[in-house]
Design an enzyme around this catalytic site. Structure first.
Site, mmCIF file in Angstrom:
data_model
loop_
_atom_site.group_PDB
_atom_site.id
_atom_site.type_symbol
_atom_site.label_atom_id
_atom_site.label_comp_id
_atom_site.label_asym_id
_atom_site.label_seq_id
_atom_site.Cartn_x
_atom_site.Cartn_y
_atom_site.Cartn_z
ATOM 1 N N HIS A 87 20.887 -3.168 19.825
ATOM 2 C CA HIS A 87 20.877 -3.244 18.360
ATOM 3 C C HIS A 87 21.707 -4.433 17.873
ATOM 4 O O HIS A 87 21.300 -5.151 16.964
ATOM 5 C CB HIS A 87 21.481 -1.969 17.753
ATOM 6 C CG HIS A 87 20.700 -0.720 18.040
ATOM 7 N ND1 HIS A 87 21.272 0.416 18.565
ATOM 8 C CD2 HIS A 87 19.389 -0.413 17.870
ATOM 9 C CE1 HIS A 87 20.357 1.360 18.705
ATOM 10 N NE2 HIS A 87 19.204 0.879 18.299
ATOM 11 N N LYS A 104 15.123 16.232 15.919
ATOM 12 C CA LYS A 104 16.209 16.637 16.806
ATOM 13 C C LYS A 104 17.585 16.265 16.233
ATOM 14 O O LYS A 104 17.751 15.234 15.586
ATOM 15 C CB LYS A 104 16.006 16.019 18.194
ATOM 16 C CG LYS A 104 15.781 14.505 18.155
ATOM 17 C CD LYS A 104 15.445 13.981 19.546
ATOM 18 C CE LYS A 104 15.304 12.479 19.626
ATOM 19 N NZ LYS A 104 14.679 11.636 18.764
ATOM 20 N N ARG A 127 11.484 -4.234 22.470
ATOM 21 C CA ARG A 127 12.043 -4.371 23.802
ATOM 22 C C ARG A 127 10.913 -4.761 24.742
ATOM 23 O O ARG A 127 9.775 -4.313 24.581
ATOM 24 C CB ARG A 127 12.657 -3.055 24.246
ATOM 25 C CG ARG A 127 13.751 -2.607 23.269
ATOM 26 C CD ARG A 127 14.424 -1.351 23.743
ATOM 27 N NE ARG A 127 13.462 -0.329 24.032
ATOM 28 C CZ ARG A 127 13.542 0.507 25.043
ATOM 29 N NH1 ARG A 127 14.548 0.420 25.865
ATOM 30 N NH2 ARG A 127 12.629 1.412 25.236
ATOM 31 N N SER A 141 19.106 4.345 23.076
ATOM 32 C CA SER A 141 20.229 5.222 22.729
ATOM 33 C C SER A 141 20.183 6.518 23.533
ATOM 34 O O SER A 141 21.201 6.999 24.014
ATOM 35 C CB SER A 141 20.215 5.534 21.232
ATOM 36 O OG SER A 141 20.564 4.378 20.493
#
Lengths: 160, 160, 160, 160, 160, 160
Positions: C18, C42, C91, C129
């Site tokens: 990030h 979540k 990515r 993450s």
């Protein structure tokens, strides 16, 4: 036998992409059963009955469509209804591997049942039920994503 | 050192695809440790002990295989057991990006440990533990998907 | 108007990937708002406030960066702040389909807002993450994955 | 038998990515044959002899490596040399489907020969021989892409 | 109208994968036209006539199949023959993006013509005509890849 | 410096997808250079001059656009014109891996030059120059695929 196809899904909720596939399938097959599946794993937003009712309402104008609920194996349902074809939508983006995996598993479970893939319209290719629910949960505009009936139901869910 | 490889996984439960990779790995390496991992995140269907016992039972005929449980980092386990190779299966469909990501993370954690990818048989390429559990949960036929022992255990789980 | 871009994300926690995107975005745009989103679905590891504070601390050296919290639709936030550009990182491995889907949904919600994709460095391309949290949860080394501040916060979380 | 592996390719020319795979393979296998293939289809930039000589020169420091030329089926070559393993590199970006297809075809041709995939370093993951030739053809900097010897040979090719 | 489908391709040469799709399509549709296309771009190994003859010979046992040659747009051919469906095979590995692109282009050219995708058997999923030709060119075994007739024709081509 | 971006490509020919990207880039950057590249490898349909003239004609209404021809490395061109940004389009289907590979190679050649990806409209996402040429070569309808000027030029090419 080849004239009947089953379109299974959890339809939580039914989107314009699903409607698009149903209409395309009607051009290929004589009769379609839209089979609303129980949701394995994560809890659905709408109950099976709610999802069933929405699909039923939205497809009532087509007399060649039946809507049903299924809870067991899709292939068992297909066979017991005298069908041999499962219809699934492919979105231009993503889905592909998951869909192939499911289709191969189903072919393993019953090799005489064929999965036929239809391609959604480009303008529906980014519509996923889960993304629609996310947009609805923060009060985003649902135009173009789901039918009006579903818009109402989503608003009800998220205002309580 | 190069003769020992570790094959880590959650094996919840072990499938015919996993067995296939184990047998292929036996043709490349002298000794294999099958390392049954604690399941991070979502709750597994089988406890670590149950998963360990199934793997142990199914591989007991191979004297070049050891089965173990791991809870920490895979690379730490590999290094502390004097191995330098992690074995992973690649299925013809999907997995690829997840596997590369894991392998790159592991290489970052210990650059001397190498991940070696073996390709499952085509006939196992659609078998995923989660899909197997879904089929089992609705009473579907498990032939060709898991060993007989696992079939029994799955039936026990879903009939209670 | 074109000089302001919004970089939304859940940053649970912010990683070196990030930070890399933020620094690349600073070379293209005059001002960046890093928008820390509420986590749908979540439960996040860090609260919105904790995530916000970490991002704020790590970007305080750049006077062209503002950090904020958002809870509604990203496009509404972007528009209401007079911006027209959303920045997202790509990515080298994975993400692609999810990112396109989000960008197309956002374009549907507001066709005047453009998503601009920047590519992370190769060395950050496997950092997610969720993977970072997995490594942290078993006490793995976090060097190269997250800034030092985040390392400390992760250790605190997992030692309680 | 399991200690010998064959690494086939056209190596037109050999890149730092290929060298990386060769060095990783040396950590797994006792002996490696690097097999320089005739180029099917499009004309290679370097003749088979030139490609063979470059690979030979660059691997001469490793006494566990042999370099050879092959023109027939890879699996026939592998079998006739008493090997059972083919080594292939996987780059973090792309290649995957092509490599699986080749491996499955080879398994069909000889089911006892296994393809083992190793992952190139991230910093080599965008290096493809054809891209290297494109860069060389317009006089671009080849640092980090190919060994010095290959740099010289590419400059010779493109200056005539 | 919905009972007739066109299966277009270059069939250079027809493989067991193509035959598999033809047989699956026969379970869905009443009549199939296999349309052998002129090869745009690269020169085919077999002339249009040779490819046509092989397909004809291999499908002559099915009285619901017609074989034809096409040179113009597929959608024009489909429409002028009173069909509205194009059948295409999807292989478990690869093809997907190319096939979607073609289908979307065809939908743009004639929005009333639908592309229906069927999935090849797993055991055919790595068979591509170009790979078959490569194997044949070096004298490799063609068992399981193409019908016997095509085997003979390939041997003739490559022994001259 | 950040206000100037270079959009390189072979534009053989320029399509509606390219025009879409140019217009999106104009919303992000102050000035755009569209850089028509010499075609490496396969022969283009249109000469560099023809391609340059079409792009020039189609963008002459935008005074913030310059059109140029490039023959060397893109990054050298970018740097020598005082720019630091390369713009590339991402189509919802495909391209992704190729684009990342090119961007990573360019970053390797000059780490200070950033590639910015913009996403084409969905309705342009299946348009590729090569597919357009195939459609044109058999007299197919080009509506929605290329600007009118390009339609004329394609008709001229294929009627000779």
């Amino acid at each position: 036998m080849r004239k009947l196809a089953v379109y299974p899904g959890s339809f939580d909720p039914i989107t314009n992409g699903h409607v698009d596939i149903i209409e395309r399938a009607l051009c290929i097959f004589d009769r379609i059963i839209v089979a609303v599946a129980h949701h394995h794993g994560k809890a659905p937003l709408f109950t099976t009955d709610e999802r069933f009712e929405m699909v039923k309402e939205l497809t009532k104008k087509y007399d060649r469509i039946t809507v049903d609920k299924i809870s067991g194996l899709t292939v068992d349902y297909v066979r017991s209804h005298g069908a041999r074809v499962i219809v699934r939508g492919l979105r231009a983006i993503s889905d592909f591997e998951f869909e192939l995996e499911m289709a191969l598993m189903n072919r393993n479970l019953d090799s005489e049942i064929e999965t036929v893939f239809l391609m959604t319209s480009l303008q529906h290719s980014y519509i996923r039920s889960s993304l629609v629910k996310e947009v609805a949960s923060v009060g985003g505009c649902l135009d173009g994503l789901v039918p009006d009936l579903v818009k109402l139901k989503l608003k009800e869910k998220f205002s309580c």
